[in-house]
Design a protein around this motif. Structure first.
Motif, PDB file in Angstrom:
ATOM      1  N   VAL A  25       0.845  -1.198   0.000  1.00  0.00           N
ATOM      2  CA  VAL A  25       0.000   0.000   0.000  1.00  0.00           C
ATOM      3  C   VAL A  25       0.881   1.248   0.000  1.00  0.00           C
ATOM      4  CG1 VAL A  25      -1.765   1.296   1.272  1.00  0.00           C
ATOM      5  CG2 VAL A  25      -1.859  -1.199   1.193  1.00  0.00           C
ATOM      6  N   ARG A  26       0.507   2.202  -0.815  1.00  0.00           N
ATOM      7  CA  ARG A  26       1.194   3.492  -0.872  1.00  0.00           C
ATOM      8  C   ARG A  26       0.207   4.577  -0.464  1.00  0.00           C
ATOM      9  NH1 ARG A  26       6.017   3.223  -2.626  1.00  0.00           N
ATOM     10  NH2 ARG A  26       6.312   5.458  -2.756  1.00  0.00           N
ATOM     11  N   ILE A  27       0.753   5.615   0.148  1.00  0.00           N
ATOM     12  CA  ILE A  27      -0.055   6.778   0.487  1.00  0.00           C
ATOM     13  C   ILE A  27       0.624   7.983  -0.162  1.00  0.00           C
ATOM     14  CG2 ILE A  27       1.121   7.134   2.696  1.00  0.00           C
ATOM     15  CD1 ILE A  27      -1.642   8.108   3.774  1.00  0.00           C
ATOM     16  N   ASP A  39      -0.498  -1.986  -4.822  1.00  0.00           N
ATOM     17  CA  ASP A  39       0.263  -2.558  -5.926  1.00  0.00           C
ATOM     18  C   ASP A  39      -0.579  -3.653  -6.568  1.00  0.00           C
ATOM     19  OD1 ASP A  39       2.102  -3.679  -7.646  1.00  0.00           O
ATOM     20  OD2 ASP A  39       3.661  -3.898  -6.128  1.00  0.00           O
ATOM     21  N   THR A  40      -0.776  -3.562  -7.878  1.00  0.00           N
ATOM     22  CA  THR A  40      -1.591  -4.551  -8.589  1.00  0.00           C
ATOM     23  C   THR A  40      -0.780  -5.748  -9.051  1.00  0.00           C
ATOM     24  OG1 THR A  40      -1.210  -3.458 -10.707  1.00  0.00           O
ATOM     25  CG2 THR A  40      -3.161  -2.761  -9.441  1.00  0.00           C
ATOM     26  N   HIS A  45       1.427  -0.253 -12.817  1.00  0.00           N
ATOM     27  CA  HIS A  45       0.138   0.244 -12.332  1.00  0.00           C
ATOM     28  C   HIS A  45      -0.075   0.051 -10.834  1.00  0.00           C
ATOM     29  CE1 HIS A  45      -0.492  -0.490 -16.641  1.00  0.00           C
ATOM     30  NE2 HIS A  45      -1.226   0.594 -16.565  1.00  0.00           N
ATOM     31  N   MET A  46      -0.786   0.983 -10.262  1.00  0.00           N
ATOM     32  CA  MET A  46      -1.267   0.914  -8.883  1.00  0.00           C
ATOM     33  C   MET A  46      -2.777   1.156  -8.957  1.00  0.00           C
ATOM     34  SD  MET A  46       1.392   0.572  -6.756  1.00  0.00           S
ATOM     35  CE  MET A  46       1.005   1.237  -5.161  1.00  0.00           C
ATOM     36  N   ALA A  47      -3.557   0.459  -8.172  1.00  0.00           N
ATOM     37  CA  ALA A  47      -4.997   0.681  -8.118  1.00  0.00           C
ATOM     38  C   ALA A  47      -5.299   1.583  -6.923  1.00  0.00           C
ATOM     39  CB  ALA A  47      -5.745  -0.645  -7.982  1.00  0.00           C
TER      40      ALA A  47
END
Length: 112
Positions: A25-27, A39-40, A45-47
Motif C-alpha cells: 500500500v502506498r499513500i 500494488d496490482t 500500475h497501482m490501483a
C-alpha cells in the motif's frame, strides 16, 4: 519514550509526499487530500483504494495512542508556556525536548 525516534519519512518521501506504508500500500499527498493505492502486481500500475479528503482526520486516528503521537498533557504544558509561565521552561526542559523530538520525527526531513 525511546531514546531515539526514527523519522517517519525518508528524505525522498519527504520531498515527494509519497510513501510505501507496507503490505503493497502506498499513500500519497495530493492537492486536496490523500490517496491510498495498492500494488496490482503490474510494475506499471497501482490501483487507487481510496481518496481521503480529510487527511488530518486520518492522521489523528493513526497517531492516537502511539508513542510518537501527542497527548493532551503535551498540549497543556505547551499552552502554559505560551501563556507566559516562563518558569516552566526550567522545570520541564526534558519534556519540551521529548515533544520536539516527536514532532520532528513526523515532519519531512530538513532540506538544509
Amino acid at each position: 519514550m525511546p531514546d531515539s525516534i526514527t523519522p517517519a519519512l525518508t528524505p525522498e518521501e519527504g520531498t515527494t509526499l509519497d510513501a510505501d506504508v507496507g503490505g503493497g500500500v502506498r499513500i500519497a499527498r495530493l492537492e486536496h487530500g490523500v490517496a491510498l493505492s495498492i500494488d496490482t502486481g503490474d510494475d506499471q500500475h497501482m490501483a487507487t483504494l481510496a481518496y481521503i479528503e480529510r487527511p488530518y482526520a486520518a492522521a489523528a486516528i493513526c497517531l492516537a495512542g502511539q508513542p510518537f503521537g501527542f497527548t493532551w498533557e503535551d498540549v497543556d504544558l505547551l499552552q502554559r508556556l505560551a501563556d507566559g509561565e516562563e518558569h516552566l521552561a526550567y522545570w520541564h526542559a526534558g519534556k519540551f525536548a521529548e515533544i520536539a523530538a516527536r514532532i520532528a520525527a513526523l515532519l519531512p526531513p530538513r532540506t538544509t
